[in-house]
Scaffold this active site. Structure first.
Site, mmCIF file in Angstrom:
data_model
loop_
_atom_site.group_PDB
_atom_site.id
_atom_site.type_symbol
_atom_site.label_atom_id
_atom_site.label_comp_id
_atom_site.label_asym_id
_atom_site.label_seq_id
_atom_site.Cartn_x
_atom_site.Cartn_y
_atom_site.Cartn_z
ATOM 1 N N HIS A 34 38.439 45.995 38.299
ATOM 2 C CA HIS A 34 38.473 47.087 37.316
ATOM 3 C C HIS A 34 37.235 46.974 36.431
ATOM 4 C CE1 HIS A 34 39.779 43.891 34.658
ATOM 5 N NE2 HIS A 34 40.857 43.672 35.412
ATOM 6 N N HIS A 37 36.115 43.475 35.126
ATOM 7 C CA HIS A 37 35.349 42.656 36.071
ATOM 8 C C HIS A 37 33.904 43.169 36.172
ATOM 9 C CE1 HIS A 37 39.533 42.212 37.967
ATOM 10 N NE2 HIS A 37 39.206 40.973 37.685
ATOM 11 N N GLN A 61 47.023 28.492 42.124
ATOM 12 C CA GLN A 61 47.206 28.740 40.691
ATOM 13 C C GLN A 61 48.439 29.591 40.385
ATOM 14 O OE1 GLN A 61 43.340 30.906 40.262
ATOM 15 N NE2 GLN A 61 44.466 32.169 38.811
ATOM 16 N N ASP A 151 41.196 35.976 29.223
ATOM 17 C CA ASP A 151 41.889 34.737 29.603
ATOM 18 C C ASP A 151 41.351 33.608 28.724
ATOM 19 O OD1 ASP A 151 43.475 35.536 32.190
ATOM 20 O OD2 ASP A 151 41.525 36.490 32.341
ATOM 21 N N ILE A 177 37.636 44.161 28.018
ATOM 22 C CA ILE A 177 37.514 45.614 28.191
ATOM 23 C C ILE A 177 38.929 46.191 28.225
ATOM 24 C CG2 ILE A 177 36.605 47.464 29.668
ATOM 25 C CD1 ILE A 177 34.416 45.661 28.407
ATOM 26 N N SER A 186 43.730 44.850 33.417
ATOM 27 C CA SER A 186 44.203 43.708 34.207
ATOM 28 C C SER A 186 44.594 44.220 35.585
ATOM 29 C CB SER A 186 45.427 43.097 33.523
ATOM 30 O OG SER A 186 46.114 42.261 34.430
ATOM 31 N N ARG A 188 46.974 43.241 37.247
ATOM 32 C CA ARG A 188 48.437 43.355 37.286
ATOM 33 C C ARG A 188 48.941 44.673 36.691
ATOM 34 N NH1 ARG A 188 47.855 37.765 36.546
ATOM 35 N NH2 ARG A 188 48.942 36.503 38.107
#
Ligand code: AMP
Length: 280
Positions: A34, A37, A61, A151, A177, A186, A188
């Site tokens: 998105h 990134h 992870q 993060d 952003i 995100s 997700r």
């Protein structure tokens, strides 16, 4: 854009760039790209001769198997976005390339950082993050590593891992952003229903509330109000906390001067969302 799928070819390529003396910016991601990134790619491009992005959904992870199985994968669209952004190299490895049989990793001594917030609610998560980033950095050998402030704790963990492993790349941390209504972008978010997507902005509103309410003295009442507000709006809250922005030590009583980061993690149905505000 060059797409490289094996560690052998990536190492050969990187060696050639090193011989020429090119600087390399590196943006590790799990794909479903998105604008957040892409902002990292853009920054890397402006400061380095060459930009490498990795797309790898890292199984080690995910402390929740279902979350891993449902992680969005949109590789064709990702390639289009990276090409449009002018990314030079996409590293797109398989799990076997990153974790070949026999490969071993140390136990990363993350200390306090692994016992609180994401560390507490996602046991093992940061060991997995350290493994994949350690491995990727050993392959890409970047001049500058680009990470997102979204993060926040992960940035601190990765810096600590680099210290432990004597990795000397510079780290650039980039602002979060957001969508027009304030929701942090995100991957997700694509898993949210239309109604959940509308609710999701409440995390941003709660951070705004917690920022406005910050004052010297006890912060626990505000943290409780924030949790109650989110719960009343359909969230299952892991935490809504104030912490020291430098050490991430949780702060329940503020002295009025310690730099503050406010962090929230909460579920809407199965989808876990995190966000933070760093106060200056
Ligand atoms: P992910 O693909 O979620 O693992 O994220 C890859 C990198 O992009 C990480 O360094 C993230 O912190 C960063 N990132 C994720 N979301 C955003 C955002 N909304 N704004 C800026 N950076 C982000």
């Amino acid at each position: 854009m060059l797409i490289i799928k094996t560690t052998g070819l990536l190492s050969d390529f990187i060696e050639k760039q090193e011989e020429i003396g090119l600087s390399i910016g590196f943006v590790p991601t799990m794909g479903a790209l998105h604008a957040g990134h892409i902002s990292l790619i853009t920054q890397s491009k402006s400061a380095n001769d060459l930009t490498v992005c990795s797309v790898f959904v890292n199984p080690t992870q995910f402390n929740n198997k279902d979350d891993f199985n449902k992680y969005p994968i949109t590789i064709e669209a990702d390639i289009d976005k990276l090409e449009a952004a002018g990314c030079d190299v996409l590293f797109l490895p398989s799990v076997d390339e990153i974790y070949p049989p026999g490969i071993e990793f140390p136990l990363y001594e993350l200390g306090y950082l692994e016992t609180i917030l994401e560390g507490k609610y996602r046991p093992g998560h940061y060991q997995g993050v350290c493994k994949v980033v350690d491995r990727l950095l050993s392959l890409v050998k970047p001049t500058i590593l680009y990470l997102g402030q979204k993060d926040y704790q992960q940035c601190m963990v990765i810096k600590k891992m680099m210290e432990l492993r004597n990795i000397h790349a510079a780290v650039h941390i980039s602002e979060t952003i957001r969508e027009k209504d304030g929701l942090a972008m995100s991957s997700r978010n694509t898993r949210l229903s239309k109604a959940e997507r509308e609710q999701a902005v409440k995390i941003y509103e709660t951070l705004t509330f917690m920022k406005a309410e910050l004052k010297k003295g006890s912060l626990t009442e505000t943290e409780q109000k924030a949790t109650d507000f989110l719960t009343a709006n359909g969230f299952k809250v892991d935490y809504a906390s104030y912490a020291n922005a430098n050490t991430l030590e949780l702060i329940s009583n503020w002295n009025g001067t310690t730099p503050i980061v406010i962090l929230i993690a909460a579920y809407l149905d199965e989808v876990r969302l995190i966000d933070n505000f760093v106060l200056n």
